[in-house]
Design a protein around this motif. Structure first.
Motif, PDB file in Angstrom:
ATOM      1  N   SER A  45      16.011  -0.273   3.767  1.00 37.49           N
ATOM      2  CA  SER A  45      17.382  -0.787   3.794  1.00 37.49           C
ATOM      3  C   SER A  45      17.466  -2.143   3.115  1.00 37.49           C
ATOM      4  O   SER A  45      18.475  -2.474   2.496  1.00 37.49           O
ATOM      5  N   ARG A  46      16.402  -2.923   3.182  1.00 37.45           N
ATOM      6  CA  ARG A  46      16.401  -4.218   2.486  1.00 37.45           C
ATOM      7  C   ARG A  46      16.307  -4.048   0.973  1.00 37.45           C
ATOM      8  O   ARG A  46      16.734  -4.910   0.226  1.00 37.45           O
ATOM      9  N   LEU A  47      15.734  -2.949   0.521  1.00 35.42           N
ATOM     10  CA  LEU A  47      15.647  -2.692  -0.916  1.00 35.42           C
ATOM     11  C   LEU A  47      16.926  -2.077  -1.473  1.00 35.42           C
ATOM     12  O   LEU A  47      17.302  -2.344  -2.612  1.00 35.42           O
ATOM     13  N   ILE A  48      17.585  -1.268  -0.676  1.00 37.04           N
ATOM     14  CA  ILE A  48      18.775  -0.553  -1.147  1.00 37.04           C
ATOM     15  C   ILE A  48      19.977  -1.484  -1.236  1.00 37.04           C
ATOM     16  O   ILE A  48      20.718  -1.464  -2.210  1.00 37.04           O
ATOM     17  N   SER A  80      10.385 -10.814   8.060  1.00 36.71           N
ATOM     18  CA  SER A  80       9.023 -11.342   8.121  1.00 36.71           C
ATOM     19  C   SER A  80       8.419 -11.497   6.729  1.00 36.71           C
ATOM     20  O   SER A  80       7.549 -12.332   6.508  1.00 36.71           O
ATOM     21  N   ASN A  81       8.887 -10.711   5.764  1.00 35.10           N
ATOM     22  CA  ASN A  81       8.406 -10.815   4.389  1.00 35.10           C
ATOM     23  C   ASN A  81       9.352 -11.700   3.590  1.00 35.10           C
ATOM     24  O   ASN A  81      10.560 -11.665   3.785  1.00 35.10           O
ATOM     25  N   PRO A  82       8.821 -12.473   2.660  1.00 33.59           N
ATOM     26  CA  PRO A  82       9.710 -13.310   1.838  1.00 33.59           C
ATOM     27  C   PRO A  82      10.523 -12.459   0.874  1.00 33.59           C
ATOM     28  O   PRO A  82      10.128 -11.346   0.529  1.00 33.59           O
ATOM     29  N   PRO A  83      11.665 -12.975   0.417  1.00 31.37           N
ATOM     30  CA  PRO A  83      12.518 -12.204  -0.497  1.00 31.37           C
ATOM     31  C   PRO A  83      11.814 -11.808  -1.788  1.00 31.37           C
ATOM     32  O   PRO A  83      12.121 -10.765  -2.360  1.00 31.37           O
ATOM     33  N   ILE A  84      10.853 -12.597  -2.242  1.00 33.86           N
ATOM     34  CA  ILE A  84      10.183 -12.254  -3.484  1.00 33.86           C
ATOM     35  C   ILE A  84       9.373 -10.960  -3.340  1.00 33.86           C
ATOM     36  O   ILE A  84       9.077 -10.292  -4.320  1.00 33.86           O
ATOM     37  N   TYR A  85       9.051 -10.591  -2.108  1.00 31.82           N
ATOM     38  CA  TYR A  85       8.356  -9.329  -1.855  1.00 31.82           C
ATOM     39  C   TYR A  85       9.258  -8.138  -2.182  1.00 31.82           C
ATOM     40  O   TYR A  85       8.785  -7.102  -2.617  1.00 31.82           O
ATOM     41  N   TYR A  86      10.555  -8.303  -1.990  1.00 35.31           N
ATOM     42  CA  TYR A  86      11.494  -7.208  -2.219  1.00 35.31           C
ATOM     43  C   TYR A  86      12.025  -7.173  -3.653  1.00 35.31           C
ATOM     44  O   TYR A  86      12.570  -6.164  -4.077  1.00 35.31           O
ATOM     45  N   LEU A  87      11.902  -8.263  -4.389  1.00 37.08           N
ATOM     46  CA  LEU A  87      12.461  -8.315  -5.738  1.00 37.08           C
ATOM     47  C   LEU A  87      11.859  -7.282  -6.691  1.00 37.08           C
ATOM     48  O   LEU A  87      12.611  -6.662  -7.448  1.00 37.08           O
ATOM     49  N   PRO A  88      10.556  -7.025  -6.720  1.00 35.35           N
ATOM     50  CA  PRO A  88      10.045  -5.973  -7.611  1.00 35.35           C
ATOM     51  C   PRO A  88      10.474  -4.572  -7.176  1.00 35.35           C
ATOM     52  O   PRO A  88      10.599  -3.668  -8.003  1.00 35.35           O
ATOM     53  N   GLY A  89      10.715  -4.373  -5.896  1.00 35.24           N
ATOM     54  CA  GLY A  89      11.090  -3.054  -5.397  1.00 35.24           C
ATOM     55  C   GLY A  89      12.510  -2.661  -5.729  1.00 35.24           C
ATOM     56  O   GLY A  89      12.807  -1.478  -5.903  1.00 35.24           O
ATOM     57  N   ILE A 118      14.075   4.667 -10.162  1.00 42.81           N
ATOM     58  CA  ILE A 118      13.553   5.941  -9.651  1.00 42.81           C
ATOM     59  C   ILE A 118      14.571   6.670  -8.788  1.00 42.81           C
ATOM     60  O   ILE A 118      14.706   7.877  -8.852  1.00 42.81           O
ATOM     61  N   GLY A 119      15.292   5.934  -7.970  1.00 47.19           N
ATOM     62  CA  GLY A 119      16.228   6.556  -7.046  1.00 47.19           C
ATOM     63  C   GLY A 119      15.584   6.727  -5.677  1.00 47.19           C
ATOM     64  O   GLY A 119      14.473   6.267  -5.426  1.00 47.19           O
ATOM     65  N   SER A 120      16.288   7.397  -4.800  1.00 52.13           N
ATOM     66  CA  SER A 120      15.809   7.509  -3.418  1.00 52.13           C
ATOM     67  C   SER A 120      14.986   8.771  -3.184  1.00 52.13           C
ATOM     68  O   SER A 120      14.921   9.263  -2.072  1.00 52.13           O
ATOM     69  N   SER A 121      14.354   9.271  -4.210  1.00 54.28           N
ATOM     70  CA  SER A 121      13.535  10.476  -4.037  1.00 54.28           C
ATOM     71  C   SER A 121      12.213  10.121  -3.354  1.00 54.28           C
ATOM     72  O   SER A 121      11.925   8.959  -3.078  1.00 54.28           O
ATOM     73  N   PHE A 156       9.712   7.407  -4.853  1.00 59.46           N
ATOM     74  CA  PHE A 156       9.906   5.966  -4.729  1.00 59.46           C
ATOM     75  C   PHE A 156       8.877   5.312  -3.813  1.00 59.46           C
ATOM     76  O   PHE A 156       8.204   4.363  -4.221  1.00 59.46           O
ATOM     77  N   PRO A 157       8.680   5.786  -2.575  1.00 63.16           N
ATOM     78  CA  PRO A 157       7.653   5.140  -1.748  1.00 63.16           C
ATOM     79  C   PRO A 157       6.243   5.349  -2.297  1.00 63.16           C
ATOM     80  O   PRO A 157       5.381   4.495  -2.127  1.00 63.16           O
ATOM     81  N   ILE A 158       6.017   6.451  -2.985  1.00 58.45           N
ATOM     82  CA  ILE A 158       4.697   6.688  -3.577  1.00 58.45           C
ATOM     83  C   ILE A 158       4.444   5.666  -4.682  1.00 58.45           C
ATOM     84  O   ILE A 158       3.368   5.070  -4.757  1.00 58.45           O
ATOM     85  N   THR A 159       5.449   5.427  -5.524  1.00 51.12           N
ATOM     86  CA  THR A 159       5.307   4.447  -6.603  1.00 51.12           C
ATOM     87  C   THR A 159       5.094   3.048  -6.052  1.00 51.12           C
ATOM     88  O   THR A 159       4.221   2.303  -6.516  1.00 51.12           O
ATOM     89  N   LEU A 160       5.872   2.667  -5.048  1.00 52.09           N
ATOM     90  CA  LEU A 160       5.698   1.347  -4.445  1.00 52.09           C
ATOM     91  C   LEU A 160       4.325   1.204  -3.810  1.00 52.09           C
ATOM     92  O   LEU A 160       3.692   0.153  -3.914  1.00 52.09           O
ATOM     93  N   SER A 161       3.845   2.242  -3.164  1.00 49.68           N
ATOM     94  CA  SER A 161       2.537   2.175  -2.522  1.00 49.68           C
ATOM     95  C   SER A 161       1.414   2.066  -3.548  1.00 49.68           C
ATOM     96  O   SER A 161       0.468   1.305  -3.355  1.00 49.68           O
TER      97      SER A 161
END
Length: 99
Positions: A40-43, A54-63, A70-73, A76-81
């Motif tokens: 939800s923080r990425l969307i 708990s994570n800084p905003p810069i953690y979410y910026l690349p995502g 990629i979209g919500s398929s 997406f979590p596989i690529t981020l991981s």
């Protein structure tokens, strides 16, 4: 002193960790129970810069751009991981070289 032996051992260990991590990613092993909170923080763009997390905003910026690309398929979590695994292994390599 010859530094090739320890570096070779570290490279083999990191290669093994990379293969093991990719197998875990493809089986869904890197998706934790708080996945929906982070998703939800990425969307939602206003939540990217929410400093109450708990994570800084810069953690979410690349995502965020990856999500838009990629979209919500399921990929997406596989690529981020996989991206996170690669960053962690590069950091570990530099840590091993430093120590």
């Amino acid at each position: 002193m010859n530094q090739r032996g320890p570096r070779s051992l570290c490279a083999v260990a990191l290669g093994f960790a990379f293969v093991l991590s990719i197998r875990a990613v493809l089986r869904g092993g890197y998706i934790g129970p708080d996945y929906h909170t982070h998703l939800s923080r990425l969307i939602e763009w206003p939540k990217v810069f929410d400093f109450s997390a708990s994570n800084p905003p810069i953690y979410y910026l690349p995502g965020r751009p990856l999500f838009l690309l990629i979209g919500s398929s399921n990929s997406f979590p596989i690529t981020l991981s996989i991206l996170q695994v690669a960053i962690n292994l590069v950091a570990l390599w530099y840590f091993f070289c430093y120590t």
